[in-house]
Design an enzyme around this catalytic site. Structure first.
Site, short mmCIF file in Angstrom:
data_model
loop_
_atom_site.label_atom_id
_atom_site.label_comp_id
_atom_site.label_asym_id
_atom_site.label_seq_id
_atom_site.Cartn_x
_atom_site.Cartn_y
_atom_site.Cartn_z
N ASN A 86 0.83 -1.21 0.00
CA ASN A 86 0.00 0.00 0.00
C ASN A 86 0.86 1.26 0.00
O ASN A 86 2.04 1.22 0.36
CB ASN A 86 -0.91 0.01 1.22
CG ASN A 86 -2.09 -0.93 1.07
OD1 ASN A 86 -2.59 -1.13 -0.03
ND2 ASN A 86 -2.54 -1.52 2.17
N HIS A 87 0.25 2.36 -0.37
CA HIS A 87 0.94 3.65 -0.37
C HIS A 87 0.44 4.49 0.81
O HIS A 87 -0.68 4.30 1.30
CB HIS A 87 0.70 4.38 -1.69
CG HIS A 87 1.49 3.80 -2.83
ND1 HIS A 87 2.43 4.51 -3.54
CD2 HIS A 87 1.49 2.54 -3.37
CE1 HIS A 87 2.98 3.74 -4.46
NE2 HIS A 87 2.41 2.54 -4.38
N PRO A 88 1.27 5.44 1.27
CA PRO A 88 0.95 6.20 2.49
C PRO A 88 -0.14 7.25 2.26
O PRO A 88 0.15 8.41 1.96
CB PRO A 88 2.29 6.85 2.85
CG PRO A 88 2.99 7.01 1.54
CD PRO A 88 2.59 5.83 0.72
N MET A 89 -1.38 6.84 2.44
CA MET A 89 -2.50 7.74 2.15
C MET A 89 -2.56 8.94 3.09
O MET A 89 -3.20 9.94 2.78
CB MET A 89 -3.81 6.96 2.21
CG MET A 89 -3.94 5.91 1.13
SD MET A 89 -5.51 5.01 1.22
CE MET A 89 -5.24 4.00 2.69
N LEU A 94 1.15 10.49 -2.40
CA LEU A 94 1.16 9.03 -2.41
C LEU A 94 2.45 8.46 -3.00
O LEU A 94 2.73 7.28 -2.86
CB LEU A 94 -0.02 8.51 -3.24
CG LEU A 94 -1.42 8.88 -2.75
CD1 LEU A 94 -2.46 8.51 -3.80
CD2 LEU A 94 -1.72 8.20 -1.43
#
Length: 222
Positions: A86-89, A94
């Site tokens: 996942n990416h750092p929302m 992002l």
């Protein structure tokens, strides 16, 4: 019509390089920061990062595994993705330049203790023994897939999967049980996946000819 017999298989079951007790890893595969048990296989163009493959687990073509524990006798089909990062929302961006700054020539070093790395590592995927994951399925971060479960091809698994259930779809939903509750309980008591190689060979004819219920009746009281 012209008869064609072209090319060579690149897996240990049909190819020229046989399976061995030591891990079998295709020359095009990438395996980093990982551990593999006996009779395990990583096929063509697979990538395994920060993961453990237990005895007899295998991945075939183009499977991608990150930060996962793959249980004994797991069957992972081609193009499966386990634990996509996942990416750092919560950040303003992002994009990964914030935690891969060195690659982008924005900083001298990447920060290994970065919150993104720790966050990703905390969301490990766990697959129980005797799991089958169909072609191109995706198992999302932090998900646990129970013993003997089946994940249908193309599914996206966002929630834990119970033992001996069959799930499919996007998001994946329970289709039905694989075996009855009584048979499930018996198989868990038998724990054939923990048998040594001599026991597995001795029971091979029963694995071949008996269905799950008959196998449970022979090796356990249900």
């Amino acid at each position: 019509m012209i008869a064609i017999d072209h090319g060579e298989f690149a897996d240990p079951w049909r190819g020229s390089v046989p399976m061995t007790e030591a891990p079998w890893i295709h020359e095009t595969a990438i395996v980093k920061d990982s551990r593999m048990g006996a009779w395990t296989v990583v096929g063509q163009r697979c990538e395994v990062i920060s993961s453990d493959l237990m005895d007899y687990a295998y991945l075939i073509r183009d499977a991608d595994v990150f930060n996962a524990e793959i249980g004994k006798f797991a069957n992972i089909a081609s193009h499966v993705r386990i634990n996509p990062t996942n990416h750092p929302m919560w950040r303003a961006t992002l994009h990964h330049f914030t935690y891969r700054a060195k690659s982008h020539f924005m900083d001298d070093e990447d920060d290994d203790a970065d919150a993104v790395s720790n966050w990703r590592k905390s969301n490990r995927v766990i697959l129980g023994p005797d799991v089958w994951i169909g072609h191109a399925a995706i198992v999302m971060p932090g998900v646990s897939v129970g013993t003997g479960a089946i994940i249908g091809s193309g599914s996206v698994v966002t929630k834990n999967v119970a033992d001996y259930t069959i799930v499919a779809g996007n998001p994946a939903r329970v289709i039905r049980r694989r075996v009855t509750e009584d048979v499930e309980a018996a198989l868990k008591r038998i724990k054939w996946w923990d048998w040594d190689r001599t026991e597995l060979i001795a029971g091979l004819s029963d694995f071949r000819k008996l269905d799950a219920e008959a196998f449970a009746k022979k090796y356990d009281i249900i």
